[in-house]
Design an enzyme around this catalytic site. Structure first.
Site, short mmCIF file in Angstrom:
data_model
loop_
_atom_site.label_atom_id
_atom_site.label_comp_id
_atom_site.label_asym_id
_atom_site.label_seq_id
_atom_site.Cartn_x
_atom_site.Cartn_y
_atom_site.Cartn_z
N GLY A 138 119.61 57.82 126.07
CA GLY A 138 120.63 57.71 124.95
C GLY A 138 121.95 58.28 125.31
N GLY B 102 122.41 62.07 126.06
CA GLY B 102 121.47 62.19 127.06
C GLY B 102 121.94 61.83 128.45
N ILE C 19 108.00 61.41 123.31
CA ILE C 19 107.73 62.64 122.94
C ILE C 19 106.78 63.32 122.30
CG2 ILE C 19 110.34 63.41 124.02
CD1 ILE C 19 110.66 64.33 121.03
N THR D 203 118.53 59.54 115.37
CA THR D 203 119.85 60.04 115.15
C THR D 203 120.80 59.37 114.02
OG1 THR D 203 120.96 58.80 116.64
CG2 THR D 203 119.79 60.64 117.76
N THR E 234 122.20 70.19 115.87
CA THR E 234 123.48 69.43 115.14
C THR E 234 123.75 70.39 114.13
OG1 THR E 234 124.04 67.61 113.62
CG2 THR E 234 121.65 68.24 113.88
N ASP E 235 125.38 70.29 113.88
CA ASP E 235 125.75 70.82 112.86
C ASP E 235 125.34 70.63 111.71
OD1 ASP E 235 127.04 68.34 112.62
OD2 ASP E 235 129.28 69.04 112.82
N LYS F 135 127.33 54.06 114.80
CA LYS F 135 128.00 55.33 114.63
C LYS F 135 129.68 54.99 114.22
CE LYS F 135 124.15 57.40 115.07
NZ LYS F 135 123.65 57.70 116.37
N PRO G 50 124.42 57.71 100.30
CA PRO G 50 123.91 58.75 99.14
C PRO G 50 123.65 60.23 99.97
CG PRO G 50 122.54 56.83 99.42
CD PRO G 50 123.63 56.59 100.37
N GLY G 51 124.22 61.12 99.32
CA GLY G 51 124.12 62.50 99.61
C GLY G 51 125.20 62.85 100.66
P1 NAD Z 1 120.91 58.43 120.49
O1 NAD Z 1 120.51 57.70 119.31
O2 NAD Z 1 122.26 57.71 121.23
O3 NAD Z 1 119.67 58.59 121.65
C1 NAD Z 1 118.42 59.13 121.26
C2 NAD Z 1 117.53 58.74 122.47
O4 NAD Z 1 116.43 59.21 122.49
C3 NAD Z 1 117.32 57.23 123.06
O5 NAD Z 1 117.71 57.35 124.36
C4 NAD Z 1 116.15 56.80 122.32
O6 NAD Z 1 115.53 56.08 123.32
C5 NAD Z 1 115.29 58.24 122.43
N1 NAD Z 1 114.26 58.55 121.69
C6 NAD Z 1 114.01 58.17 120.34
N2 NAD Z 1 112.91 58.46 119.95
C7 NAD Z 1 112.19 58.84 121.15
C8 NAD Z 1 110.93 59.44 121.16
N3 NAD Z 1 109.93 59.43 120.26
N4 NAD Z 1 110.74 59.62 122.44
C9 NAD Z 1 111.31 59.63 123.56
N5 NAD Z 1 112.63 59.32 123.39
C10 NAD Z 1 112.98 59.05 122.08
O7 NAD Z 1 121.45 59.80 120.26
P2 NAD Z 1 122.73 60.80 120.61
O8 NAD Z 1 123.79 60.56 119.74
O9 NAD Z 1 122.69 60.61 122.09
O10 NAD Z 1 121.86 62.20 120.29
C11 NAD Z 1 121.12 62.91 121.17
C12 NAD Z 1 120.44 64.16 120.57
O11 NAD Z 1 121.96 65.09 120.21
C13 NAD Z 1 119.84 64.16 119.38
O12 NAD Z 1 118.93 65.23 119.25
C14 NAD Z 1 120.87 64.32 118.06
O13 NAD Z 1 120.29 65.07 117.06
C15 NAD Z 1 121.70 65.38 118.88
N6 NAD Z 1 123.25 65.37 118.21
C16 NAD Z 1 124.07 64.39 118.20
C17 NAD Z 1 125.32 64.25 117.86
C18 NAD Z 1 126.10 62.99 117.86
O14 NAD Z 1 127.21 63.17 117.19
N7 NAD Z 1 125.60 62.06 118.03
C19 NAD Z 1 125.98 65.61 117.51
C20 NAD Z 1 125.11 66.76 117.71
C21 NAD Z 1 123.60 66.73 118.00
O1 DAU Z 2 127.54 66.05 112.97
C1 DAU Z 2 126.60 65.48 114.04
C2 DAU Z 2 126.19 64.27 113.66
O2 DAU Z 2 126.98 63.30 113.84
C3 DAU Z 2 124.68 64.00 114.81
O3 DAU Z 2 123.78 65.01 114.57
C4 DAU Z 2 124.20 62.53 114.03
O4 DAU Z 2 123.26 62.40 114.99
C5 DAU Z 2 125.16 61.61 114.13
O5 DAU Z 2 124.73 60.44 113.88
C6 DAU Z 2 126.53 62.15 113.38
O6 DAU Z 2 126.12 62.02 111.98
P1 DAU Z 2 127.28 61.55 110.98
O7 DAU Z 2 126.62 60.86 109.89
O8 DAU Z 2 128.50 62.52 110.77
O9 DAU Z 2 128.13 60.28 111.72
P2 DAU Z 2 128.33 58.77 111.39
O10 DAU Z 2 129.03 58.13 112.77
O11 DAU Z 2 127.20 58.13 110.99
O12 DAU Z 2 129.31 58.98 110.17
C7 DAU Z 2 130.70 59.63 110.64
C8 DAU Z 2 131.22 59.49 109.40
O13 DAU Z 2 132.05 58.22 109.06
C9 DAU Z 2 130.50 59.94 107.86
O14 DAU Z 2 131.33 60.83 107.02
C10 DAU Z 2 130.36 58.60 107.44
C11 DAU Z 2 131.49 57.68 107.63
N1 DAU Z 2 131.00 56.40 107.91
C12 DAU Z 2 130.12 56.14 108.82
C13 DAU Z 2 129.75 54.76 109.13
C14 DAU Z 2 128.75 54.37 109.88
C15 DAU Z 2 131.68 55.21 107.24
O15 DAU Z 2 132.66 55.68 106.55
N2 DAU Z 2 131.51 53.99 107.48
C16 DAU Z 2 130.47 53.69 108.38
O16 DAU Z 2 130.29 52.66 108.49
#
Ligand code: NAD
Ligand code: DAU
Length: 330
Positions: A10, A13, A57, A80, A119-120, A182, A267-268
């Site tokens: 991902g 990762g 997993i 995620t 995550t936060d 995202k 929502p929420g």
């Molecule tokens: P991502 O969605 O880009 O990647 C997730 C990865 O997990 C993918 O490679 C997917 O194939 C794999 N996966 C999903 N389900 C699985 C399963 N059942 N078994 C094995 N692999 C599986 O996510 P990301 O943004 O890289 O986030 C990684 C971690 O960091 C997550 O645990 C997320 O909660 C955490 N996190 C993300 C953010 C963010 O802003 N993206 C911030 C804080 C924490």
């Molecule tokens: O805070 C950490 C988290 O950040 C991670 O744990 C999550 O895995 C990751 O998806 C992310 O969550 P958010 O909901 O904050 O991220 P997202 O990119 O979906 O949205 C960021 C902000 O932007 C949120 O306030 C919603 C808004 N948004 C998002 C999308 C996709 C929009 O306004 N328009 C959009 O189309």
């Protein structure tokens, strides 16, 4: 170290795997189910240096195969995306909670150190100030509820079985290889394509931005120095309202503000996230990349790597986009 990195294909990762292989010379096994968000392409430059196991997993046999010979498990694997958790929470429960349980059992059987990437969002929304590790856990969405459940299960394995667990909670990540559902990659690609820029609600929600390599290094710090049983917040150096993020992307891509479209709110929707990284900084970590610099690097990366995102934007993502936003990508 001999590491099992779950979810290593991902966004975060794969960044972590790259850092560990290149900077630490670790022996890495990746276990990944390759869902829509997981791609071998994310590991293109290190794929020959890792052992790759394709599996979930939540599947004990795949986990046993992948964990053989490893000293520690770092778990990134998760569903995620908050919006997807609202339209269909089931996969979040299976992967984020059941999957974490299977990994904890594997770690317990083998006596492995265990790092949970969290995550936060487990703390919910905060009007002012910043969350510390002792703030109450008050998740709002099905996604964050399952991440909270996983964190509590991880802590229970420390308290009950003495498993060497640590949790690292990151704020919003951005950078190369992030799936375009995202906010930041979605807005960059739509801006470059001349598509609409869909801002939820009034666009004044605040996120605490963390460059993905900083998070990767933070998790590495927690792996090496984290005290068993503890959680560490890895908060980015800058906060920004969503509308401001979108306007910066417009400036960097040469798009136009008329592309902004305010759409129905999530929502929420949590209003603001903010993490205090003081406890992790006391372990020696510090974020190195400020938001302005990291965003410019990220825009450049998406501009230069159409090979990576074109197959996504022309594949199943198009259907997701149309279903979720009620309109087609241009
Ligand atoms: P991502 O969605 O880009 O990647 C997730 C990865 O997990 C993918 O490679 C997917 O194939 C794999 N996966 C999903 N389900 C699985 C399963 N059942 N078994 C094995 N692999 C599986 O996510 P990301 O943004 O890289 O986030 C990684 C971690 O960091 C997550 O645990 C997320 O909660 C955490 N996190 C993300 C953010 C963010 O802003 N993206 C911030 C804080 C924490
Ligand atoms: O805070 C950490 C988290 O950040 C991670 O744990 C999550 O895995 C990751 O998806 C992310 O969550 P958010 O909901 O904050 O991220 P997202 O990119 O979906 O949205 C960021 C902000 O932007 C949120 O306030 C919603 C808004 N948004 C998002 C999308 C996709 C929009 O306004 N328009 C959009 O189309």
């Amino acid at each position: 170290m001999r590491l099992l990195v779950c979810g290593g294909a991902g966004f975060i990762g794969s960044t972590f795997v790259r850092l560990r292989v290149r900077d630490h010379g670790d022996d890495v096994t990746v276990l990944d189910k390759l869902t829509y968000a997981g791609r071998r392409e994310n590991l293109q430059d290190v794929i020959d240096d890792v052992r790759f196991v394709h599996g979930g997993i939540e599947d004990p046999a795949s986990v046993a195969q992948a964990a053989a010979g490893c000293e520690a498990i770092v778990n990134f694997a998760a569903e995620t995306h908050v919006d997807r958790s609202i339209s269909g929470p089931e996969a979040f429960i299976v992967t984020n909670m059941q999957g974490t349980h299977v990994l904890l059992e594997a770690a317990r059987e083998r006596g492995l150190r265990y790092v949970q990437v969290s995550t936060d969002e487990v703390y919910g929304s905060i009007e002012s100030g910043s969350f510390t590790e002792s703030s109450p856990l008050q998740p709002s969405s099905p996604y964050s509820a399952t991440k909270t459940g996983a964190d509590l299960l991880v802590s229970s394995y420390f308290h009950t079985y003495g498993l060497e667990t640590v949790i690292c909670r990151g704020s919003n990540n951005y950078g190369p290889y992030q799936y375009p559902e995202k906010l930041i990659p979605l807005m960059i690609l739509n801006a470059l394509a001349g598509d609409h820029l869909p801002v939820y609600g009034d666009g004044r929600n605040v996120r605490n931005w963390l460059y993905v390599e900083d998070f990767g290094r933070g998790i590495g710090h927690v792996l090496a120095h984290g005290v068993p049983g503890e959680a560490y917040n890895c908060g980015g150096p800058d906060e920004c309202e969503n509308l401001e993020v979108v306007k910066r992307i417009i400036d960097l891509t040469g798009a136009d503000e008329t592309q902004i479209e305010f759409v129905t709110d999530r929502p929420g929707h949590d209003r603001r996230y903010s993490l205090s990284p003081a406890k992790l900084e006391a372990l020696g970590w510090k974020a190195e990349v400020r938001f302005g610099e990291g965003l410019a690097t990220t825009v450049d990366w998406y501009r230069e790597n159409a090979w990576w995102w074109e197959p996504i934007r022309s594949g199943a993502y198009r259907e997701y986009y149309e279903r979720h936003y009620g309109r087609a990508l241009g």
